[in-house]
Design an enzyme around this catalytic site. Structure first.
Site: not given
Length: 408
Positions: A65, A118, A188
């Site tokens: 993790r 988006y 992005d």
């Protein structure tokens, strides 16, 4: 036609280790180990790692993790291709989006974002972070002066997609970076990929990827990444990812790394095919408008030509209304858009993008349905095409037959 860099060989054509992009895409992130010499990064399918003593980590890893050798290899590869010092991989693009916004936004903060951002990003900012007391302003991201005018004293993030999803607006990253002040500029870069655009070199603070798309490239994996040159910010990103558990699986990291190896050759074919599709659609009377940065008619074509070395594999188009365009099929623009998506064969009706196969969708009823009724609402006569790497003659023939059969 193959798109090439529109400038002489400079560091923009080189990765951080001075390999050229196509070489780095194959080699970056991993050197064959001395034990077995595996040519590919091994999949370390282990949740935990044996320690040589209390907090004496044998290879720098303790629990997946918080980090894993397979995931770290993917991170090195993406960082190298972006010309960056740091990268952290996530379980999805939205997990990466959530992480960087949690770091950069605080109650009372303000964020500037595109007016065709988006839908998932808008939903997160508006619904989840809105409850924190986060304010946002939507702006035409293709107008750098409008972006600068939208910045407020409490603006901590300027969120840029370029090209945007789905209207393919191009943001002038350098101009926005020059006006950002104390705000962090997050770009992005999913639609362009590092093969076509390197936002950190243009002044961005953070680059985000949905690695599900062009980096993975085969529609078989979900993932995300955050890239930066700032060590303090990278440390916060790493802490946030480990603390929230938004780590990708090692199998997904392996698949993404494998996909990256062919990124350069895939992007050249995507760009070539998309340019041909855009030109074809622009010639058809059923199409009212085509959005593609490679067309001279695109309002930001000059900016795209300057900051990108190709125009990407995404094309959007609005269907003409038969009553205004005097078309025989008798359909409204919305009806024509929906029929087009149902009549194509090579272009499969599906969400997502960036895979080797061609996809088509109606954003207003699919990927951007959540912004219906807001200032970000997408025209319902718009179709978005993710142009794959199939034979271009087959793709053009498919669109031609679909357009020819509208209304039948």
């Amino acid at each position: 036609m193959v798109y090439v860099h529109n400038h002489t060989m400079t560091k923009k054509d080189l990765t951080k280790n001075s390999r050229r992009f196509s070489t780095a895409a194959v080699r970056a992130g991993y050197t064959p180990d001395s034990l077995h010499g595996s040519i590919n990064m091994p999949i370390y399918a282990s949740s935990t790692f044996v320690q040589d003593g209390i907090n004496q980590l044998r290879g720098g890893f303790e629990y997946t993790r918080c980090g894993n050798p397979t995931i770290a290899g993917l991170e090195r590869a993406i960082a190298d291709l972006e010309g960056a010092s740091y990268c952290r991989a996530f379980s999805s693009g939205m997990a990466a989006t959530d992480a960087i916004l949690r770091i950069l936004l605080k109650p009372g903060s303000h964020i500037v974002m595109p007016n065709d951002v988006y839908g998932g990003t808008h939903r997160l900012i508006d619904s989840v972070f809105g409850a924190w007391g986060i304010d946002h302003t939507v702006v035409d991201i293709g107008d750098a002066e409008a972006v600068a005018a939208a910045i407020q004293p409490n603006t901590t993030v300027i969120w840029v997609e370029t090209p945007t999803n789905p209207l393919l607006t191009i943001a002038d990253i350098e101009a926005i970076a020059a006006a950002k002040g104390e705000a962090k500029l997050v770009v992005d870069n999913t639609f362009a990929s590092p093969y076509l655009q390197r936002p950190l070199e243009l002044g961005a603070d953070v680059v985000l990827h949905s690695t599900t798309k062009y980096l993975g490239g085969h529609s078989d994996v979900v993932g995300g990444a955050l890239v930066t040159n700032a060590p303090d910010l990278d440390e916060e990103i790493d802490f946030m990812r480990g603390g929230t558990g938004a780590i990708p699986s090692v199998f997904d990291a392996y698949l993404t790394t494998r996909g990256i190896k062919t990124l350069a050759v895939r992007m050249e074919r995507h760009c070539d095919n998309a340019a041909a599709v855009a030109k074809f659609l622009a010639s058809r009377p059923e199409i009212a408008e085509v959005y593609y940065p490679g067309l001279g008619s695109h309002r930001n074509h000059g900016v795209a030509k300057r900051q990108m070395c190709g125009f990407g594999g995404m094309v959007s188009a609005r269907l003409a209304d038969a009553t205004s365009a005097n078309l025989p099929h008798g359909l409204s623009g919305q009806e024509a858009a929906e029929q087009l998506c149902l009549k194509t064969v090579e272009f499969e009706l599906a969400e997502s993008l960036g895979g080797v196969e061609s996809l088509i969708e109606v954003p207003a009823g699919m990927t951007h349905q959540s912004v219906t009724g807001t200032t970000l609402e997408i025209p319902r006569d718009l179709v978005r095409l993710s142009v794959g790497i199939e034979d271009i003659d087959d793709l053009i023939a498919d669109l031609a037959q679909a357009l020819d059969n509208l209304g039948t």
